[in-house]
Scaffold this motif. Structure first.
Motif, short mmCIF file in Angstrom:
data_model
loop_
_atom_site.label_atom_id
_atom_site.label_comp_id
_atom_site.label_asym_id
_atom_site.label_seq_id
_atom_site.Cartn_x
_atom_site.Cartn_y
_atom_site.Cartn_z
N VAL A 282 22.61 91.44 -79.70
CA VAL A 282 22.99 90.09 -79.30
C VAL A 282 21.80 89.17 -79.55
N ASN A 283 22.00 88.14 -80.38
CA ASN A 283 20.98 87.11 -80.56
C ASN A 283 21.22 86.05 -79.49
N SER A 284 20.32 85.98 -78.51
CA SER A 284 20.54 85.11 -77.36
C SER A 284 20.26 83.64 -77.65
N ARG A 285 19.79 83.33 -78.86
CA ARG A 285 19.74 81.93 -79.29
C ARG A 285 21.13 81.43 -79.63
N ARG B 170 23.13 110.31 -69.11
CA ARG B 170 24.12 110.40 -70.18
C ARG B 170 25.40 109.66 -69.74
N GLY B 171 25.96 108.92 -70.66
CA GLY B 171 27.17 108.17 -70.39
C GLY B 171 26.94 106.79 -69.83
N ASP B 172 25.71 106.44 -69.49
CA ASP B 172 25.43 105.12 -68.93
C ASP B 172 25.51 104.03 -69.99
N SER B 173 25.71 102.81 -69.51
CA SER B 173 25.57 101.63 -70.36
C SER B 173 24.24 100.97 -70.02
N VAL B 174 23.53 100.52 -71.06
CA VAL B 174 22.18 99.98 -70.89
C VAL B 174 22.06 98.71 -71.73
N ALA B 175 21.39 97.71 -71.18
CA ALA B 175 21.03 96.53 -71.95
C ALA B 175 19.52 96.38 -71.89
N VAL B 176 18.92 96.01 -72.99
CA VAL B 176 17.47 95.79 -73.05
C VAL B 176 17.24 94.38 -73.58
N ILE B 177 16.57 93.56 -72.78
CA ILE B 177 16.30 92.17 -73.16
C ILE B 177 14.84 92.08 -73.59
N GLY B 178 14.64 91.78 -74.87
CA GLY B 178 13.30 91.74 -75.46
C GLY B 178 13.03 92.99 -76.27
N ALA C 32 28.00 88.30 -73.31
CA ALA C 32 28.10 89.32 -74.37
C ALA C 32 27.95 90.72 -73.80
N ILE C 33 26.99 90.91 -72.91
CA ILE C 33 26.78 92.24 -72.32
C ILE C 33 28.00 92.65 -71.49
N ARG C 34 28.55 91.70 -70.76
CA ARG C 34 29.75 92.01 -69.97
C ARG C 34 30.93 92.38 -70.88
N ASP C 35 31.07 91.62 -71.96
CA ASP C 35 32.16 91.90 -72.88
C ASP C 35 32.04 93.28 -73.50
N THR D 191 25.57 105.82 -73.72
CA THR D 191 26.59 105.66 -74.77
C THR D 191 26.68 104.24 -75.31
N THR D 192 26.43 103.24 -74.47
CA THR D 192 26.41 101.85 -74.90
C THR D 192 25.01 101.31 -74.66
N ILE D 193 24.34 100.87 -75.73
CA ILE D 193 22.97 100.35 -75.62
C ILE D 193 22.95 98.99 -76.32
N VAL D 194 22.81 97.94 -75.54
CA VAL D 194 22.86 96.57 -76.06
C VAL D 194 21.45 96.03 -76.16
N ALA D 195 21.03 95.65 -77.36
CA ALA D 195 19.72 95.05 -77.59
C ALA D 195 19.87 93.55 -77.64
N VAL D 196 19.01 92.82 -76.91
CA VAL D 196 19.06 91.36 -76.84
C VAL D 196 17.70 90.79 -77.25
N ASP D 197 17.73 89.86 -78.18
CA ASP D 197 16.49 89.19 -78.61
C ASP D 197 16.88 87.88 -79.29
N VAL D 198 15.86 87.07 -79.60
CA VAL D 198 16.12 85.81 -80.30
C VAL D 198 15.81 85.93 -81.79
N ASP D 199 15.38 87.10 -82.23
CA ASP D 199 14.92 87.31 -83.60
C ASP D 199 15.79 88.39 -84.25
N ASP D 200 16.53 88.01 -85.29
CA ASP D 200 17.42 88.98 -85.96
C ASP D 200 16.64 90.14 -86.58
N ARG D 201 15.40 89.90 -87.00
CA ARG D 201 14.59 90.99 -87.55
C ARG D 201 14.35 92.06 -86.49
N LYS D 202 14.05 91.64 -85.29
CA LYS D 202 13.81 92.60 -84.22
C LYS D 202 15.10 93.32 -83.83
N LEU D 203 16.19 92.62 -83.88
CA LEU D 203 17.47 93.26 -83.53
C LEU D 203 17.84 94.34 -84.55
#
Length: 364
Positions: free
Chosen positions: A228-231, A178-186, A238-241, A204-216
């Protein structure tokens, strides 16, 4: 007596799958026959069809499944006929060095059924991940059957592979708290399961990264707080920001590519954790400056099957699903029949589905 049932095989590399008759032996010592109710169409099955796992054709495809135990062989005590079970492809032995160290989720001697299923002409089939569940009934090692509370087989069967891999990558391997920041690529099924797991335990912060807006957009439904659309955008920046300039506490890489692994490495905070759960092909390599590996500290981990222990994790997650706290049904994009597997592979390739699920015997 042996039974003849209908199943789906890959007969040759790259060839369309076939609907055939499969002979299922009576269970021998330590084995069980399971009447399959539902089985997800996973990328791993496509890898089998394309020859990316081995060349032991023909393969009996399917492994992400749930059903009811029909019969057990001598010496089986884990399950009895009538039990509703999720099939798992890591039957823990209890005797290897990992098990004896109290880390059975790393079991180095997992096992499958001794007998083999065949075609009616006697051709021996290689079951995908030792299961082979695109079939009306399958023969497995009894340790591959995990008894859970009865539930929608199409939903809970996905714990047999992709959902468990993603959830476990975040919670078991990554140790998200709890309270962690997480990023998931794919953000396919595995990535979304990692997002759902991180949300469940209180990140608390969960960043999803993909190249497809539908998946995001789908990732937001599972708990992503930012996308974040990495294309279009540098995902590391973005994840750092989004994490105060520091990077995420845990980054889950669910693609299995060198470029996305490097993004994960540089997008984590100091002393943060990178978890590789995306499966790379054998020829891929990654190069990182050793001073960066040393200077950033933390941990670089890979996640085998979400480092899960089926007997511990499957019942817990099914209970959470039945309580409405873990949305397994949201991973099911469509419910199809055995004859629709080839079309499901095409939809998967085009990114049109999260999971197609073959329903065979109806839900529990």
């Amino acid at each position: 007596m042996p039974q003849t049932v209908t199943g789906v095989i890959a007969r040759a590399k790259g060839a369309p799958v076939e609907l055939v008759e499969v002979v299922v032996p009576d269970p021998g010592p330590g084995e069980a026959v399971v009447a399959v109710q539902a089985c997800g169409v996973c990328h791993t099955d496509l890898h089998y069809r394309e020859g990316g796992i081995s060349q032991d054709f023909p393969f009996l495809l399917g492994h992400e499944a749930a059903g009811v135990v029909e019969a057990v062989g001598p010496g089986v005590t884990e399950v009895v006929p009538g039990d509703f079970v999720i099939l798992n492809w890591r039957a823990v032995c209890g005797h290897c060095r990992a098990c004896l160290k109290g880390k059975p989720w790393y079991c180095f001697a997992t096992h499958n059924a001794t007998q083999r299923m065949t075609l009616t002409d006697g051709t021996v089939l290689a079951p995908a991940l030792g299961i082979g569940a695109f079939v009306e009934k399958t023969l497995v090692a009894s340790g591959q059957c995990t008894k859970v509370a009865p539930a929608d087989a199409a939903a809970v069967g996905l714990l047999g592979c992709g959902v468990m891999a993603g959830f476990g990558a975040a919670v078991n391997t990554g140790g998200v708290h709890r309270g962690d920041s997480v990023a998931v690529i794919g953000c396919g099924g595995v990535g979304d399961a990692a997002i759902a797991g991180a949300a469940l335990v209180g990140a608390t912060t969960i960043v999803a990264v993909d190249v497809d807006d539908r998946k995001l957009e789908v990732a937001r439904r599972f708990g992503a707080t930012h996308t974040v659309n990495s294309r279009e955008t540098d995902p590391v920046a973005a994840i750092r920001d989004l994490t105060g300039g520091h990077g995420a506490d845990v980054v889950v890489e669910a693609v299995g590519r060198p470029e996305t692994y490097e993004q994960a490495f540089y997008a984590r905070d100091l002393a943060g954790t990178v978890v590789l759960v995306g499966v790379p092909t054998p020829e891929l390599t990654v190069t990182l400056p050793m001073i960066e590996v040393f200077g950033r500290g933390g941990a670089l981990k890979s996640s085998w099957y979400g480092d899960c222990l089926p007997s511990r994790d499957f019942p817990m997650l099914v209970d959470l699903y039945r309580q409405g706290r873990f949305p397994l049904e949201d991973f099911v994009s469509e419910r199809i029949g055995l004859g629709d597997v080839e079309a499901a592979f095409a939809k998967m390739h085009r990114g049109e589905v999260l999971r197609s699920v073959v329903e065979i015997g109806g839900g529990a």
